[in-house]
Design a protein around this motif. Structure first.
Motif, PDB file in Angstrom:
ATOM      1  N   PHE A   1      -0.812  -2.133 -10.339  1.00 31.65           N
ATOM      2  CA  PHE A   1      -2.121  -1.592 -10.019  1.00 31.65           C
ATOM      3  C   PHE A   1      -2.235  -0.084 -10.193  1.00 31.65           C
ATOM      4  CE2 PHE A   1      -1.622  -5.207  -6.906  1.00 31.65           C
ATOM      5  CZ  PHE A   1      -2.427  -6.088  -7.601  1.00 31.65           C
ATOM      6  N   ASP A   2      -3.470   0.347 -10.461  1.00 31.80           N
ATOM      7  CA  ASP A   2      -3.864   1.743 -10.347  1.00 31.80           C
ATOM      8  C   ASP A   2      -4.131   1.996  -8.867  1.00 31.80           C
ATOM      9  OD1 ASP A   2      -5.080   4.219 -10.295  1.00 31.80           O
ATOM     10  OD2 ASP A   2      -6.877   3.584 -11.367  1.00 31.80           O
ATOM     11  N   PRO A   3      -3.417   2.926  -8.227  1.00 36.29           N
ATOM     12  CA  PRO A   3      -3.600   3.142  -6.784  1.00 36.29           C
ATOM     13  C   PRO A   3      -5.048   3.395  -6.370  1.00 36.29           C
ATOM     14  CG  PRO A   3      -1.655   4.314  -7.546  1.00 36.29           C
ATOM     15  CD  PRO A   3      -2.336   3.781  -8.770  1.00 36.29           C
ATOM     16  N   THR A   4      -5.789   4.149  -7.174  1.00 36.97           N
ATOM     17  CA  THR A   4      -7.160   4.480  -6.762  1.00 36.97           C
ATOM     18  C   THR A   4      -8.035   3.242  -6.685  1.00 36.97           C
ATOM     19  OG1 THR A   4      -7.742   4.989  -9.064  1.00 36.97           O
ATOM     20  CG2 THR A   4      -7.025   6.817  -7.686  1.00 36.97           C
ATOM     21  N   ALA A   5      -7.773   2.243  -7.532  1.00 35.36           N
ATOM     22  CA  ALA A   5      -8.546   1.001  -7.477  1.00 35.36           C
ATOM     23  C   ALA A   5      -8.287   0.259  -6.171  1.00 35.36           C
ATOM     24  CB  ALA A   5      -8.197   0.113  -8.672  1.00 35.36           C
TER      25      ALA A   5
ATOM     26  N   ALA B   1       2.830  10.872  -6.838  1.00 35.28           N
ATOM     27  CA  ALA B   1       3.758  11.113  -7.945  1.00 35.28           C
ATOM     28  C   ALA B   1       3.027  11.294  -9.268  1.00 35.28           C
ATOM     29  CB  ALA B   1       4.751   9.962  -8.049  1.00 35.28           C
ATOM     30  N   ASN B   2       1.912  10.584  -9.435  1.00 33.90           N
ATOM     31  CA  ASN B   2       1.149  10.692 -10.684  1.00 33.90           C
ATOM     32  C   ASN B   2       0.542  12.080 -10.879  1.00 33.90           C
ATOM     33  OD1 ASN B   2       1.699   8.034 -11.313  1.00 33.90           O
ATOM     34  ND2 ASN B   2      -0.237   7.248 -10.534  1.00 33.90           N
ATOM     35  N   GLN B   3       0.461  12.853  -9.801  1.00 34.04           N
ATOM     36  CA  GLN B   3      -0.093  14.205  -9.886  1.00 34.04           C
ATOM     37  C   GLN B   3       0.985  15.264 -10.094  1.00 34.04           C
ATOM     38  OE1 GLN B   3      -3.256  14.875  -6.757  1.00 34.04           O
ATOM     39  NE2 GLN B   3      -2.559  12.860  -6.081  1.00 34.04           N
ATOM     40  N   LEU B   4       2.255  14.839 -10.110  1.00 37.69           N
ATOM     41  CA  LEU B   4       3.368  15.777 -10.210  1.00 37.69           C
ATOM     42  C   LEU B   4       4.076  15.655 -11.557  1.00 37.69           C
ATOM     43  CD1 LEU B   4       4.859  15.244  -6.642  1.00 37.69           C
ATOM     44  CD2 LEU B   4       3.523  17.218  -7.420  1.00 37.69           C
ATOM     45  N   ASP B   5       4.612  16.757 -12.022  1.00 38.70           N
ATOM     46  CA  ASP B   5       5.413  16.744 -13.251  1.00 38.70           C
ATOM     47  C   ASP B   5       6.823  16.221 -12.979  1.00 38.70           C
ATOM     48  OD1 ASP B   5       3.268  17.987 -14.646  1.00 38.70           O
ATOM     49  OD2 ASP B   5       3.917  19.933 -13.878  1.00 38.70           O
ATOM     50  N   GLU B   6       7.357  16.587 -11.814  1.00 41.76           N
ATOM     51  CA  GLU B   6       8.676  16.119 -11.379  1.00 41.76           C
ATOM     52  C   GLU B   6       8.575  15.670  -9.929  1.00 41.76           C
ATOM     53  OE1 GLU B   6      11.755  19.025 -11.969  1.00 41.76           O
ATOM     54  OE2 GLU B   6      10.751  19.854 -13.742  1.00 41.76           O
TER      55      GLU B   6
ATOM     56  N   VAL C   1       0.830  -1.207   0.000  1.00 42.06           N
ATOM     57  CA  VAL C   1       0.000   0.000   0.000  1.00 42.06           C
ATOM     58  C   VAL C   1       0.864   1.256   0.000  1.00 42.06           C
ATOM     59  CG1 VAL C   1      -1.788   1.283   1.248  1.00 42.06           C
ATOM     60  CG2 VAL C   1      -1.912  -1.206   1.110  1.00 42.06           C
ATOM     61  N   THR C   2       2.034   1.196   0.627  1.00 44.24           N
ATOM     62  CA  THR C   2       2.926   2.369   0.629  1.00 44.24           C
ATOM     63  C   THR C   2       3.309   2.791  -0.786  1.00 44.24           C
ATOM     64  OG1 THR C   2       4.679   0.768   1.106  1.00 44.24           O
ATOM     65  CG2 THR C   2       3.943   2.171   2.930  1.00 44.24           C
ATOM     66  N   GLN C   3       3.590   1.814  -1.661  1.00 36.89           N
ATOM     67  CA  GLN C   3       3.900   2.166  -3.054  1.00 36.89           C
ATOM     68  C   GLN C   3       2.697   2.791  -3.752  1.00 36.89           C
ATOM     69  OE1 GLN C   3       5.128  -0.929  -1.775  1.00 36.89           O
ATOM     70  NE2 GLN C   3       6.718  -1.661  -3.158  1.00 36.89           N
ATOM     71  N   MET C   4       1.508   2.288  -3.425  1.00 38.36           N
ATOM     72  CA  MET C   4       0.301   2.860  -4.017  1.00 38.36           C
ATOM     73  C   MET C   4       0.138   4.321  -3.590  1.00 38.36           C
ATOM     74  SD  MET C   4      -0.999   0.352  -5.821  1.00 38.36           S
ATOM     75  CE  MET C   4       0.753   0.169  -6.230  1.00 38.36           C
ATOM     76  N   MET C   5       0.427   4.611  -2.339  1.00 39.84           N
ATOM     77  CA  MET C   5       0.319   5.979  -1.837  1.00 39.84           C
ATOM     78  C   MET C   5       1.342   6.893  -2.514  1.00 39.84           C
ATOM     79  SD  MET C   5      -0.202   4.833   2.147  1.00 39.84           S
ATOM     80  CE  MET C   5      -0.377   6.430   2.932  1.00 39.84           C
ATOM     81  N   ALA C   6       2.580   6.403  -2.613  1.00 36.48           N
ATOM     82  CA  ALA C   6       3.628   7.215  -3.239  1.00 36.48           C
ATOM     83  C   ALA C   6       3.318   7.471  -4.713  1.00 36.48           C
ATOM     84  CB  ALA C   6       4.982   6.519  -3.095  1.00 36.48           C
ATOM     85  N   MET C   7       2.829   6.454  -5.408  1.00 38.12           N
ATOM     86  CA  MET C   7       2.535   6.617  -6.829  1.00 38.12           C
ATOM     87  C   MET C   7       1.318   7.504  -7.052  1.00 38.12           C
ATOM     88  SD  MET C   7       4.972   5.258  -8.440  1.00 38.12           S
ATOM     89  CE  MET C   7       4.267   5.429 -10.085  1.00 38.12           C
ATOM     90  N   HIS C   8       0.348   7.435  -6.159  1.00 37.19           N
ATOM     91  CA  HIS C   8      -0.821   8.309  -6.257  1.00 37.19           C
ATOM     92  C   HIS C   8      -0.394   9.774  -6.224  1.00 37.19           C
ATOM     93  CE1 HIS C   8      -4.926   9.746  -5.748  1.00 37.19           C
ATOM     94  NE2 HIS C   8      -4.509  10.469  -4.721  1.00 37.19           N
TER      95      HIS C   8
END
Length: 388
Positions: A363-367, A139-144, A130-137
């Motif tokens: 996985f898609d984090p939101t799912a 990161a997916n909203q950031l350009d860098e 779940v920690t990776q899902m949180m980090a990717m959620h």
């Protein structure tokens, strides 16, 4: 769909099994465990016609492979030291596979999983998972992405099971090569208790001092975020204060090396003796506060502006106010439920990649967050603009 739950009678994996019974579409749920008495009792407690039991000795490779054949996926709840053996069986049996630990013993079997068109996902519980899902959620909203700091507090007894005692000694082994941080394009080895940082967790946990630990997120996030210029990834963790005091003392006095000593004419590891004592003592099997707390900070740029995303999670308290979350179960359900969620998602064909893959690839984090929410596990996010 059929799922084989290896080590399914253990304290944590039984929570995964329960979640499959309550929420999944599996037509057959087999508990495979070496402890026949406990396994049969669990089948009786679950009282579901889909659930059965087989006795498994994962050290008997051929027999275990034959027991696994025909199942869609193996949900592996065995210990870190057994994951190499268990993954070898899963690969040869031609099943998908998933486990909680993700310490790398699975990697050598990647060609077999690819050849069979199957997925192996090591390390999907609360952390890693779940920690990776949180980090990717975030990161997916950031350009860098500049920095990622993953933290967790695991509030449980130091040795409520032998696998948990093993995890404790493994993570603070002074000779362990995998205790690393990712810094400016390189993986840097650090000693136990490196880089202490105060992390403010939500109530009832509060402020905790956390240290770098050897976890899969450091490597998997470095791979996943390489295209966003990430410069720093640190993964920290802590246990209840008394646990940390004991482990620090054992480290300071050299016990964590597990040097051999002679007791009654028999050579044993000194730390193995301590672990055995803790497993059989009240002090080793009880603690004052139970539960789990994740905390992830991701900083970077969005539209040229510096931003920090802070994510954390909450769950029902262990004080008995929510049935099913009392005491130790506030910890074990947090760990077991994510693996069950991921198990069904893989079995239902929601993961396209084959071979040994990372949570970020799967996985898609939101799912995942939506499934956790159905189980009263909630992910919270705060976004803060930083000075340029």
């Amino acid at each position: 769909m059929k799922v084989f739950c290896l080590g399914g009678a253990g304290n944590i994996c039984r929570e995964s099994v329960l979640d499959l019974v309550l929420h999944s579409r599996f037509e057959k749920i087999t508990i495979g465990d070496f402890n026949e008495e406990v396994g049969i009792k669990l089948v009786e407690q679950l009282n579901d016609p889909r659930v059965d039991f087989v006795k498994v000795n994962v050290r008997d490779h051929e027999a275990t492979v034959n027991q696994m054949r025909g199942y869609d996926i193996v949900m592996d709840g065995t210990t870190i030291t057994l994951n190499g053996l268990s993954t070898a069986c899963i690969a040869e049996a031609g099943c998908h596979g998933i486990n909680l630990n993700g310490f790398g013993a699975e990697d050598e079997f990647d060609p077999i999983f690819r050849k069979n068109g199957k997925t192996c996902l090591p390390g999907f519980g609360m952390t890693p998972g779940v920690t990776q899902m949180m980090a990717m959620h975030a990161a997916n909203q950031l350009d860098e992405v500049d920095e990622v700091r993953v933290s967790h507090g695991a509030f449980r007894p130091i040795a409520f099971s032998k696998s948990i005692a093993e995890t404790t000694t493994y993570e603070y082994d002074p000779n362990l090569p995998g205790r690393i941080v990712f810094e400016n394009g390189e993986f840097v080895q650090v000693p136990p208790f490196a880089r202490p940082r105060e992390i403010n967790l939500p109530e009832p946990y509060g402020k905790t001092v956390q240290y770098i630990i050897p976890h899969a997120e450091t490597k998997t996030l470095a791979k996943a975020l390489s295209g966003k210029g990430v410069k720093l990834i640190e993964v920290r963790g802590t246990w209840p204060m008394k646990n940390m005091q004991l482990v620090k003392a054992l480290y300071d006095w050299g016990f964590m090396r597990n040097d051999k000593i002679t007791v009654n004419g028999q050579e044993v590891g000194v730390l193995d003796c301590i672990a055995d004592y803790l497993y059989n003592s009240r002090e080793g099997r009880e603690t004052e506060l139970y539960g789990y707390s994740l905390h992830v900070e991701v900083t970077g740029k969005k539209d040229g502006k510096n931003v920090m995303h802070t994510l954390y999670h909450t769950h029902p308290r262990s004080d008995g106010s929510q049935p099913g979350w009392e005491g130790l179960r506030a910890y074990t359900r947090n760990v077991g439920i994510p693996m069950a969620i991921a198990t069904e998602m893989i079995a239902r064909g929601q993961v396209n990649a084959t071979g040994v893959i990372t949570p970020e690839e799967a996985f898609d984090p939101t799912a995942v967050f939506k499934e956790l929410e159905k189980r009263q596990i909630f992910i919270h996010e705060e976004v803060q603009k930083l000075a340029d």
